[in-house]
Scaffold this active site. Structure first.
Site, mmCIF file in Angstrom:
data_model
loop_
_atom_site.group_PDB
_atom_site.id
_atom_site.type_symbol
_atom_site.label_atom_id
_atom_site.label_comp_id
_atom_site.label_asym_id
_atom_site.label_seq_id
_atom_site.Cartn_x
_atom_site.Cartn_y
_atom_site.Cartn_z
ATOM 1 N N CYS A 171 -1.870 1.786 8.107
ATOM 2 C CA CYS A 171 -0.958 1.013 7.368
ATOM 3 C C CYS A 171 -1.396 -0.598 7.541
ATOM 4 O O CYS A 171 -2.140 -0.884 8.474
ATOM 5 C CB CYS A 171 0.411 0.950 8.154
ATOM 6 S SG CYS A 171 1.539 -0.223 7.856
ATOM 7 N N GLU A 223 0.879 -1.237 0.018
ATOM 8 C CA GLU A 223 0.088 -0.012 0.105
ATOM 9 C C GLU A 223 0.793 1.488 0.006
ATOM 10 O O GLU A 223 1.871 1.334 0.431
ATOM 11 C CB GLU A 223 -0.881 -0.036 1.257
ATOM 12 C CG GLU A 223 -1.734 -0.984 1.550
ATOM 13 C CD GLU A 223 -2.559 -1.254 2.716
ATOM 14 O OE1 GLU A 223 -3.130 -2.066 3.033
ATOM 15 O OE2 GLU A 223 -2.165 -0.435 3.775
#
Length: 351
Positions: free
Chosen positions: A335, A90
């Site tokens: 995250c 990501e």
């Protein structure tokens, strides 16, 4: 086949020379890769056809593949990126007043096992290559260009998936490429690397002068830190602070300490006072982050009064303490959340 964006400038120069071309040709190719964001060697129109043909025999340009994009109401943009081997990472674009900041990943998964982080739930898969890390910057800039966004991508924070200092050699190559004046041309003031504290390369990173440092601290005592960050327990807090006291800083520079507030875990007045005591040994500022309540994780955020009381104690003792507003909560921007959601492995909070 070699991915050109995996190469440092000197490695690219060596490749060009090995193909029988003068070294200065590397500057042309480098500019096509980073300034013009060229994705096909054939598109490098001011590079000779002969060199392009030889390059295509041994190399190619492979960006991470954008598998998913989520846009938040507050302007935050999260990307789920597929890598060559099918792994996914990501990166996040965070809007600021007059620019964007990109939050970048350095590893697929993470070995630190932080209890508040979805990436830790994935476990460690592998290190990312320089091209995979740099590819996040290319993807972010291309997205802003395609959207016609006037604000530029100005700051980079290595605070995404993974522990940067456990991928130090590739991180260093990435930082060098980011700094190259004929490429992306980021200054060290615009780049921050966040670490939970890895002794082996901590001071090495400081000596490079290529970035600022942030410490993912999240607890004022060793016992508390071991409970919520088991991987970080390998380096005791006292030893970490001893190392940080030696970290090379510019005259007005301070170390940033990230502190995620968890209700009933690390948010008491006594925790704030202990944090002041701990950080008195270094030039420090604190970035307070309020945990986003997440199903499947045994933590909750403190209420606003508790957060402000904690901050007030730090400030009353002369410690700079800012409160970071969470962004992108409606798109799983912390995250590891988006990958975990797509993998069906749950969600969590970032560092």
């Amino acid at each position: 086949m070699t991915n050109l964006i995996d190469l440092t400038f000197h490695e690219l120069e060596s490749l060009i020379v090995s193909l029988g071309e003068p070294p200065y040709r590397a500057r042309q190719v480098w500019q096509w890769l980073w300034q013009k964001r060229c994705r096909e060697i054939a598109g490098m129109t001011d590079v000779s056809k002969a060199l392009r043909a030889r390059l295509e025999e041994v190399a190619e340009i492979r960006w991470p593949v954008v598998e998913m994009v989520r846009e938040s109401r507050d302007g935050t943009v999260k990307f789920l990126l597929a890598l060559d081997d099918g792994e996914r990472v990501e990166c996040v674009l965070i809007p600021e007043k007059d620019h964007y900041t990109a939050c970048l990943s350095t590893q697929v998964g993470c070995a630190m096992g932080c209890g508040f982080c979805a990436t830790g739930m994935l476990g460690f898969r592998r290190n990312m290559t320089p091209g995979e890390m740099l590819g996040q910057v290319l993807v972010g800039r291309q997205y802003l260009t395609d959207k016609g966004v006037e604000l530029g991508l100005r700051n980079l924070v290595f605070m995404g998936m993974g522990e940067p200092l456990l991928n130090y050699e590739n991180l260093l190559k990435t930082l060098e490429a980011l700094h190259h004046p004929q490429g992306l041309d980021f200054s060290g003031r615009r780049i921050t690397v966040s670490t939970a504290g890895v002794a082996r390369h901590l001071l090495d990173l400081g000596r490079t002068g290529l970035c600022s440092l942030a410490i993912s601290l999240h607890a004022p005592t060793q016992a508390q830190r071991e409970r919520i960050m088991p991987g970080a327990a390998r380096l005791e807090l006292d030893k970490l602070m001893d190392l940080l006291a030696q970290y090379p800083l510019k005259p007005r520079e301070r170390l940033t300490f990230e502190y995620l507030l968890l209700a009933g875990v690390n948010d008491a007045d006594a925790d704030a006072r202990e944090l002041v005591r701990l950080l008195s040994r270094v030039k420090a500022k604190v970035n307070l982050i309020v945990f986003n309540a997440t199903p499947g994780l045994p933590y909750s955020p403190p209420d606003e009064a508790r957060v402000l009381a904690f901050q007030d104690i730090l400030k009353s003792k002369g410690l700079t303490a800012t409160l970071r507003k969470s962004k992108g909560s409606d798109i799983a921007a912390a995250c590891g959340q988006l990958r975990a959601e797509c993998d069906g492995e749950g969600e969590g909070e970032g560092k």
